[in-house]
Design a protein around this motif. Sequence first.
Motif, short mmCIF file in Angstrom:
data_model
loop_
_atom_site.label_atom_id
_atom_site.label_comp_id
_atom_site.label_asym_id
_atom_site.label_seq_id
_atom_site.Cartn_x
_atom_site.Cartn_y
_atom_site.Cartn_z
N TYR A 54 0.82 -1.21 0.00
CA TYR A 54 0.00 0.00 0.00
C TYR A 54 0.85 1.26 0.00
O TYR A 54 0.50 2.25 -0.63
CB TYR A 54 -0.95 0.02 1.19
CG TYR A 54 -2.14 -0.89 1.03
CD1 TYR A 54 -2.81 -0.99 -0.18
CD2 TYR A 54 -2.61 -1.66 2.09
CE1 TYR A 54 -3.90 -1.82 -0.34
CE2 TYR A 54 -3.70 -2.49 1.95
CZ TYR A 54 -4.35 -2.57 0.73
OH TYR A 54 -5.42 -3.39 0.59
N ILE A 55 1.98 1.24 0.70
CA ILE A 55 2.87 2.41 0.70
C ILE A 55 3.34 2.71 -0.73
O ILE A 55 3.29 3.85 -1.19
CB ILE A 55 4.06 2.20 1.65
CG1 ILE A 55 3.60 2.23 3.10
CG2 ILE A 55 5.14 3.25 1.41
CD1 ILE A 55 4.65 1.79 4.10
N GLY A 56 3.76 1.65 -1.44
CA GLY A 56 4.20 1.84 -2.83
C GLY A 56 3.09 2.34 -3.73
O GLY A 56 3.30 3.24 -4.56
N VAL A 57 1.90 1.79 -3.57
CA VAL A 57 0.77 2.18 -4.41
C VAL A 57 0.33 3.61 -4.11
O VAL A 57 -0.01 4.37 -5.03
CB VAL A 57 -0.41 1.18 -4.23
CG1 VAL A 57 -1.69 1.71 -4.83
CG2 VAL A 57 -0.05 -0.16 -4.83
N VAL A 58 0.34 4.01 -2.84
CA VAL A 58 -0.05 5.38 -2.49
C VAL A 58 0.91 6.38 -3.14
O VAL A 58 0.47 7.40 -3.70
CB VAL A 58 -0.10 5.55 -0.96
CG1 VAL A 58 -0.13 7.03 -0.56
CG2 VAL A 58 -1.31 4.83 -0.39
N CYS A 60 2.62 5.95 -5.86
CA CYS A 60 2.34 5.96 -7.31
C CYS A 60 1.04 6.70 -7.61
O CYS A 60 0.94 7.39 -8.63
CB CYS A 60 2.30 4.53 -7.84
SG CYS A 60 3.94 3.80 -7.92
N ALA A 61 0.03 6.57 -6.75
CA ALA A 61 -1.23 7.28 -6.96
C ALA A 61 -1.03 8.80 -6.82
O ALA A 61 -1.60 9.58 -7.60
CB ALA A 61 -2.28 6.79 -5.96
N ILE A 62 -0.25 9.20 -5.84
CA ILE A 62 0.06 10.62 -5.69
C ILE A 62 0.81 11.12 -6.92
O ILE A 62 0.53 12.21 -7.44
CB ILE A 62 0.87 10.87 -4.39
CG1 ILE A 62 0.00 10.60 -3.17
CG2 ILE A 62 1.43 12.28 -4.35
CD1 ILE A 62 0.77 10.57 -1.86
N ASP A 63 1.76 10.32 -7.41
CA ASP A 63 2.50 10.68 -8.61
C ASP A 63 1.55 10.82 -9.81
O ASP A 63 1.67 11.75 -10.60
CB ASP A 63 3.57 9.63 -8.90
CG ASP A 63 4.27 9.88 -10.22
OD1 ASP A 63 4.62 11.05 -10.50
OD2 ASP A 63 4.47 8.92 -10.98
N PHE A 64 0.60 9.90 -9.93
CA PHE A 64 -0.36 9.97 -11.03
C PHE A 64 -1.17 11.26 -10.97
O PHE A 64 -1.33 11.97 -11.97
CB PHE A 64 -1.30 8.76 -11.00
CG PHE A 64 -2.40 8.84 -12.00
CD1 PHE A 64 -2.16 8.60 -13.34
CD2 PHE A 64 -3.69 9.16 -11.60
CE1 PHE A 64 -3.18 8.68 -14.27
CE2 PHE A 64 -4.71 9.25 -12.53
CZ PHE A 64 -4.46 9.00 -13.86
N ALA A 65 -1.67 11.58 -9.77
CA ALA A 65 -2.48 12.80 -9.62
C ALA A 65 -1.64 14.05 -9.90
O ALA A 65 -2.09 14.99 -10.56
CB ALA A 65 -3.06 12.86 -8.21
N ILE A 85 10.41 4.34 -4.73
CA ILE A 85 9.77 3.89 -3.48
C ILE A 85 8.95 2.64 -3.74
O ILE A 85 8.97 1.70 -2.93
CB ILE A 85 8.91 5.02 -2.88
CG1 ILE A 85 9.84 6.11 -2.34
CG2 ILE A 85 7.99 4.50 -1.78
CD1 ILE A 85 9.12 7.36 -1.87
N TYR A 86 8.23 2.60 -4.86
CA TYR A 86 7.45 1.40 -5.19
C TYR A 86 8.37 0.18 -5.35
O TYR A 86 8.08 -0.89 -4.82
CB TYR A 86 6.64 1.63 -6.47
CG TYR A 86 5.79 0.44 -6.83
CD1 TYR A 86 4.57 0.24 -6.20
CD2 TYR A 86 6.21 -0.49 -7.77
CE1 TYR A 86 3.78 -0.86 -6.51
CE2 TYR A 86 5.43 -1.58 -8.08
CZ TYR A 86 4.21 -1.76 -7.45
OH TYR A 86 3.44 -2.85 -7.75
#
Length: 191
Positions: A54-58, A60-65, A85-86
């Motif tokens: 979840y840390i890695g995905v969060v 990446c999601a912040i990066d996407f936004a 980080i991912y």
Amino acid sequence: MAKTASETTKKVVVNTSNAFELKTACDNGLKDFLKTRGYEEMHTHTDVKLILGYIGVVFCAIDFAYSWKYPFEQTKWFSFISVGIYALTSALALVYSYAVQRDTFFVGYNKAKGHIVSAGSCTESDKHTYKLTLTTRPIRGRQDPPVFNSKPVELKQSFATWFHEDGEFAGDKFNSDVEPIIGALLSKKSD
């Protein structure tokens, strides 16, 4: 009226030439056996790997936004960091699986008895055998920790012992073979 163990177990049929299916059926059989003996499963290993994921995905999601709102030239440094980080969290989860969790498929505790039981298994596919390793330790913080046999107890059997020719799992036979091993594990040390 309470159901007996044989009434509550469901019929499990596996491919007898697939060692992974045989191992999984035995692992699930031991989980069910321990749960009927009052053990509650602890999900620590799964939780650690999920948190790392979840840390890695969060990130990446912040990066996407961030990349959605601003141009690439402005966000490429953050993309580089989030991918790093991912990759790091994925590598940590992999290392955790191999170095800490290893072959452990069940960790359960019994508050009434005051201990935690860990079960790990592996197969020797060329010999079609199942090797079960059980360990125990007291629950931390308990005022009167019981003194159990701290040495691991092993059971090594052929899969043919617990499966019929059609691939049906003989849970009662498996349970009768595992029960003395659990008893040996939980017996008090005799010095």
